[in-house]
Scaffold this motif. Structure first.
Motif, PDB file in Angstrom:
ATOM      1  N   ASN A 214      30.047  11.876 -14.539  1.00 54.35           N
ATOM      2  CA  ASN A 214      30.828  10.811 -13.862  1.00 54.35           C
ATOM      3  C   ASN A 214      32.512  11.984 -13.888  1.00 54.35           C
ATOM      4  O   ASN A 214      32.520  12.821 -14.546  1.00 54.35           O
ATOM      5  N   SER A 215      32.747  12.273 -12.966  1.00 51.65           N
ATOM      6  CA  SER A 215      34.067  12.957 -12.155  1.00 51.65           C
ATOM      7  C   SER A 215      33.240  13.896 -12.123  1.00 51.65           C
ATOM      8  O   SER A 215      34.479  15.014 -11.491  1.00 51.65           O
ATOM      9  N   THR A 216      32.444  14.566 -11.607  1.00 51.96           N
ATOM     10  CA  THR A 216      32.223  16.014 -10.839  1.00 51.96           C
ATOM     11  C   THR A 216      32.042  15.403  -9.459  1.00 51.96           C
ATOM     12  O   THR A 216      31.371  14.978  -8.923  1.00 51.96           O
ATOM     13  N   VAL A 217      32.002  17.013  -9.364  1.00 52.63           N
ATOM     14  CA  VAL A 217      31.887  17.472  -7.639  1.00 52.63           C
ATOM     15  C   VAL A 217      30.343  18.082  -6.922  1.00 52.63           C
ATOM     16  O   VAL A 217      30.004  17.767  -6.553  1.00 52.63           O
ATOM     17  N   VAL A 218      30.132  19.078  -7.490  1.00 50.63           N
ATOM     18  CA  VAL A 218      29.660  20.394  -6.798  1.00 50.63           C
ATOM     19  C   VAL A 218      28.450  19.934  -7.256  1.00 50.63           C
ATOM     20  O   VAL A 218      27.115  20.181  -6.199  1.00 50.63           O
ATOM     21  N   PRO A 219      27.545  19.376  -8.455  1.00 51.78           N
ATOM     22  CA  PRO A 219      25.991  19.016  -8.812  1.00 51.78           C
ATOM     23  C   PRO A 219      25.815  17.611  -7.409  1.00 51.78           C
ATOM     24  O   PRO A 219      24.651  17.958  -7.565  1.00 51.78           O
ATOM     25  N   ILE A 220      26.623  16.819  -7.350  1.00 49.17           N
ATOM     26  CA  ILE A 220      26.111  15.671  -6.176  1.00 49.17           C
ATOM     27  C   ILE A 220      26.276  16.409  -4.591  1.00 49.17           C
ATOM     28  O   ILE A 220      25.271  16.497  -4.129  1.00 49.17           O
ATOM     29  N   ILE A 221      26.707  17.172  -4.762  1.00 51.01           N
ATOM     30  CA  ILE A 221      26.896  17.937  -3.251  1.00 51.01           C
ATOM     31  C   ILE A 221      26.054  19.141  -3.105  1.00 51.01           C
ATOM     32  O   ILE A 221      24.639  18.862  -2.182  1.00 51.01           O
ATOM     33  N   LEU A 222      25.445  19.477  -3.608  1.00 54.70           N
ATOM     34  CA  LEU A 222      24.279  20.538  -3.622  1.00 54.70           C
ATOM     35  C   LEU A 222      23.126  20.276  -3.589  1.00 54.70           C
ATOM     36  O   LEU A 222      21.844  20.286  -3.401  1.00 54.70           O
ATOM     37  N   SER A 223      23.264  18.533  -4.672  1.00 54.89           N
ATOM     38  CA  SER A 223      22.156  17.661  -4.906  1.00 54.89           C
ATOM     39  C   SER A 223      21.062  17.475  -3.473  1.00 54.89           C
ATOM     40  O   SER A 223      20.456  17.115  -2.544  1.00 54.89           O
ATOM     41  N   ILE A 224      23.021  16.813  -2.842  1.00 56.56           N
ATOM     42  CA  ILE A 224      22.574  15.795  -1.413  1.00 56.56           C
ATOM     43  C   ILE A 224      22.295  16.896  -0.148  1.00 56.56           C
ATOM     44  O   ILE A 224      21.340  16.795   0.831  1.00 56.56           O
ATOM     45  N   TRP A 225      22.844  18.310   0.410  1.00 61.07           N
ATOM     46  CA  TRP A 225      22.484  19.092   0.275  1.00 61.07           C
ATOM     47  C   TRP A 225      20.590  19.664   0.483  1.00 61.07           C
ATOM     48  O   TRP A 225      20.295  19.534   1.615  1.00 61.07           O
ATOM     49  N   ALA A 226      20.337  19.654  -0.732  1.00 64.67           N
ATOM     50  CA  ALA A 226      18.934  19.746  -0.878  1.00 64.67           C
ATOM     51  C   ALA A 226      18.565  18.300  -0.216  1.00 64.67           C
ATOM     52  O   ALA A 226      16.979  19.194   0.212  1.00 64.67           O
ATOM     53  N   PHE A 227      18.908  17.343  -0.568  1.00 65.34           N
ATOM     54  CA  PHE A 227      18.234  16.460  -0.434  1.00 65.34           C
ATOM     55  C   PHE A 227      18.042  15.891   0.984  1.00 65.34           C
ATOM     56  O   PHE A 227      16.582  15.200   1.995  1.00 65.34           O
ATOM     57  N   SER A 228      18.988  16.624   1.563  1.00 63.98           N
ATOM     58  CA  SER A 228      18.463  16.382   3.078  1.00 63.98           C
ATOM     59  C   SER A 228      17.545  17.177   4.101  1.00 63.98           C
ATOM     60  O   SER A 228      17.350  16.211   5.237  1.00 63.98           O
ATOM     61  N   TYR A 229      17.337  18.262   3.488  1.00 63.09           N
ATOM     62  CA  TYR A 229      15.834  18.539   4.123  1.00 63.09           C
ATOM     63  C   TYR A 229      14.642  17.687   3.374  1.00 63.09           C
ATOM     64  O   TYR A 229      13.420  17.784   4.595  1.00 63.09           O
ATOM     65  N   LEU A 230      14.427  17.151   2.788  1.00 66.25           N
ATOM     66  CA  LEU A 230      13.322  16.591   2.730  1.00 66.25           C
ATOM     67  C   LEU A 230      13.451  15.374   2.985  1.00 66.25           C
ATOM     68  O   LEU A 230      12.465  15.052   3.450  1.00 66.25           O
ATOM     69  N   TYR A 231      15.245  14.609   3.084  1.00 64.26           N
ATOM     70  CA  TYR A 231      14.912  13.407   4.110  1.00 64.26           C
ATOM     71  C   TYR A 231      13.806  13.733   5.374  1.00 64.26           C
ATOM     72  O   TYR A 231      13.460  12.742   6.338  1.00 64.26           O
ATOM     73  N   LYS A 232      14.899  14.710   6.430  1.00 63.62           N
ATOM     74  CA  LYS A 232      13.980  15.479   7.223  1.00 63.62           C
ATOM     75  C   LYS A 232      13.032  15.662   7.357  1.00 63.62           C
ATOM     76  O   LYS A 232      12.015  14.980   8.375  1.00 63.62           O
ATOM     77  N   PHE A 233      12.324  16.193   6.326  1.00 63.67           N
ATOM     78  CA  PHE A 233      11.044  16.271   6.279  1.00 63.67           C
ATOM     79  C   PHE A 233       9.732  14.972   6.855  1.00 63.67           C
ATOM     80  O   PHE A 233       9.144  14.851   6.910  1.00 63.67           O
ATOM     81  N   LEU A 234      10.628  14.124   4.914  1.00 59.87           N
ATOM     82  CA  LEU A 234      10.171  13.065   5.469  1.00 59.87           C
ATOM     83  C   LEU A 234      10.209  12.154   6.643  1.00 59.87           C
ATOM     84  O   LEU A 234       8.800  11.532   7.563  1.00 59.87           O
TER      85      LEU A 234
END
Length: 457
Positions: A214-234
């Protein structure tokens, strides 16, 4: 103003929808990532009614509109996307430099949240003030309700940033929000027990270092950046009739464990490392930091790259409850105000004086300096220097006295509550520092302004 007509004219000048690979806006600028900028004519863009300035900086075409830019964006977005309401897919192969793409991404991710962050910060400051003067008791239900209202934006940052990051990187905003929500679910937090950050558990016998997200910034941005590749693949490989179930199922099953096992701890530690380095520099030489940031902030704004610093300030406030950098941005803004005052009292040209008054009111009430910056300061090097010196001198005093804000806000008169702390010295020193910025820049601007000065075109 006919924003639909204006949007169409801008789109025509930048090469049509097929030339726009990504778009967003901040408080005053329409920001476009273009596939080819070679045929874009900045002068033709600036000739469009309502456009104040157009520059190609930091990997984006930045078109200065003013505070009405959200209304323009509402008309511009459908013209680019057509009938589709999906998030625009960002070409992660990226055009432009790596640094430019990073600045562009930061701008797109944080811009939609800035009003919520600023409003929450002001409310928090007013609540602290109300407690100090005895209007509200900390033991009352009123205090608890207002405290929750002012702090929720920080607690739920992973969810909010997941949504805006997904729109930038081209993933599903709603699945992304679920990934962010999973990081602050009570059952996940309960796994840490009383140990806090660094407690461990396992996932199919894989060790998991638990963190409080909670209140963090960097972890979720990195996570969604990585997820974007998985999402586009799927999205490209799952058949249409199965997408509704398979994409969210696979996405959550992969990304939540991946985030808590690898991406999350890396993000937390890297974010803390950057913030610690900046704060260490401030502690080592707060005066020098005040000079550099207070004097140089307007330069960063003029280049559109000040967004790179905003996450550090947000992280400081959400992690420590205060920040040293925000006051330096106040020094810059009040130096801009001082410059307009100096111009107003020296110049005789009515148009210039009118522009100076408009700039003064705009900055004082809304903290928006871009119109004055591009319309007056950038076009007159002596006035720009006056503002830089004023901001640097005021910033030096703020650094010397270690002034902080308790919230991430924009520097204006309306956001003074962010300086309210338990010790009254913080507020008093803040006011002195800002007055120094204003007076120094006003005097210098008065000296440098000619009586026959004209508003540069």
């Amino acid at each position: 103003m006919d924003y639909k007509k204006m949007a169409q004219e801008i789109l025509d000048e930048v090469g049509g929808p097929e030339n726009v690979s990504n778009m967003t806006h901040c408080a005053t600028r329409l920001r476009l990532t273009l596939k080819d900028t070679s045929n874009v004519d900045s002068k033709a863009l600036e000739a469009i009614d309502g456009v104040q300035n157009a520059v190609n900086k930091a990997g984006q075409y930045q078109i200065l509109i003013g505070t009405e830019v959200p209304k323009l964006y509402e008309e511009f977005e459908p013209l680019v996307k057509g009938e589709s309401t999906d998030a625009m897919t960002q070409d992660n192969g990226s055009s432009g430099s790596i640094i430019g793409n990073i600045f562009s991404a930061i701008s797109a991710i944080f811009a939609p949240l800035l009003p919520a962050l600023a409003g929450s910060g002001i409310l928090r400051g007013l609540l602290i003030l109300a407690v100090q003067i005895g209007i509200i008791s900390e033991d009352s239900g009123t205090y608890s309700i207002l405290f929750v209202a002012s702090m929720s934006v920080f607690y739920f940052l992973p969810v909010l940033l997941a949504f805006t990051s997904a729109r930038r990187f081209g993933a599903s905003p709603y699945i992304s929000a679920l990934i962010g929500a999973s990081l602050i679910h009570p059952d996940f937090i309960a796994l840490m027990g009383d140990a806090g950050n660094g407690a461990t558990t396992d996932f199919f016998n894989i060790p998991v270092v638990l963190m409080e997200y909670n209140s963090t910034v960097v972890p979720i941005i990195l996570s969604i950046w990585a997820f974007s590749y998985l999402y586009k693949f799927l999205d490209n490989h799952v058949t249409e009739n199965l997408k509704l179930v398979v994409i969210p199922l696979v996405s959550l099953a992969i990304m939540v464990p991946l985030t808590v096992i690898i991406i999350g701890p890396i993000g937390v530690y890297s974010g803390e490392a950057v913030a610690n380095v900046v704060n260490w520099l401030i502690e080592r030489s707060s005066i020098l930091t005040g000079i550099v940031v207070g004097g140089g902030w307007s330069v960063l704004v003029s280049l559109g790259i000040h967004w790179a610093v905003n996450p550090i300030m947000i992280n400081n406030v959400s992690t420590y409850g205060f920040d040293y950098i925000v006051p330096f941005t106040f020094a810059c803004n009040f130096a801009v105000i001082g410059t307009t005052i100096g111009v107003y009292f020296k110049a005789k040209n009515k148009k210039l004086r009118g522009f100076a008054v408009t700039g003064l009111v705009t900055v004082a009430l809304s903290a928006i300096i871009e119109a004055t910056l591009f319309g007056l300061l950038v076009k007159n090097k002596k006035l720009f220097l006056s503002q830089i010196i004023g901001g640097a001198v005021g910033g030096a005093y703020l650094g010397l006295t270690k002034v902080v804000t308790n919230a991430f806000v924009f520097g204006s008169v309306t956001t003074f509550p962010a300086f309210v702390e338990n010790n009254s010295a913080n507020f008093i020193n803040a006011m002195i520092g800002l007055l120094i910025s204003l007076v120094v820049s006003a005097i210098l601007a008065y000296v440098f302004t000619r009586k026959d000065e004209q508003l540069a075109q």
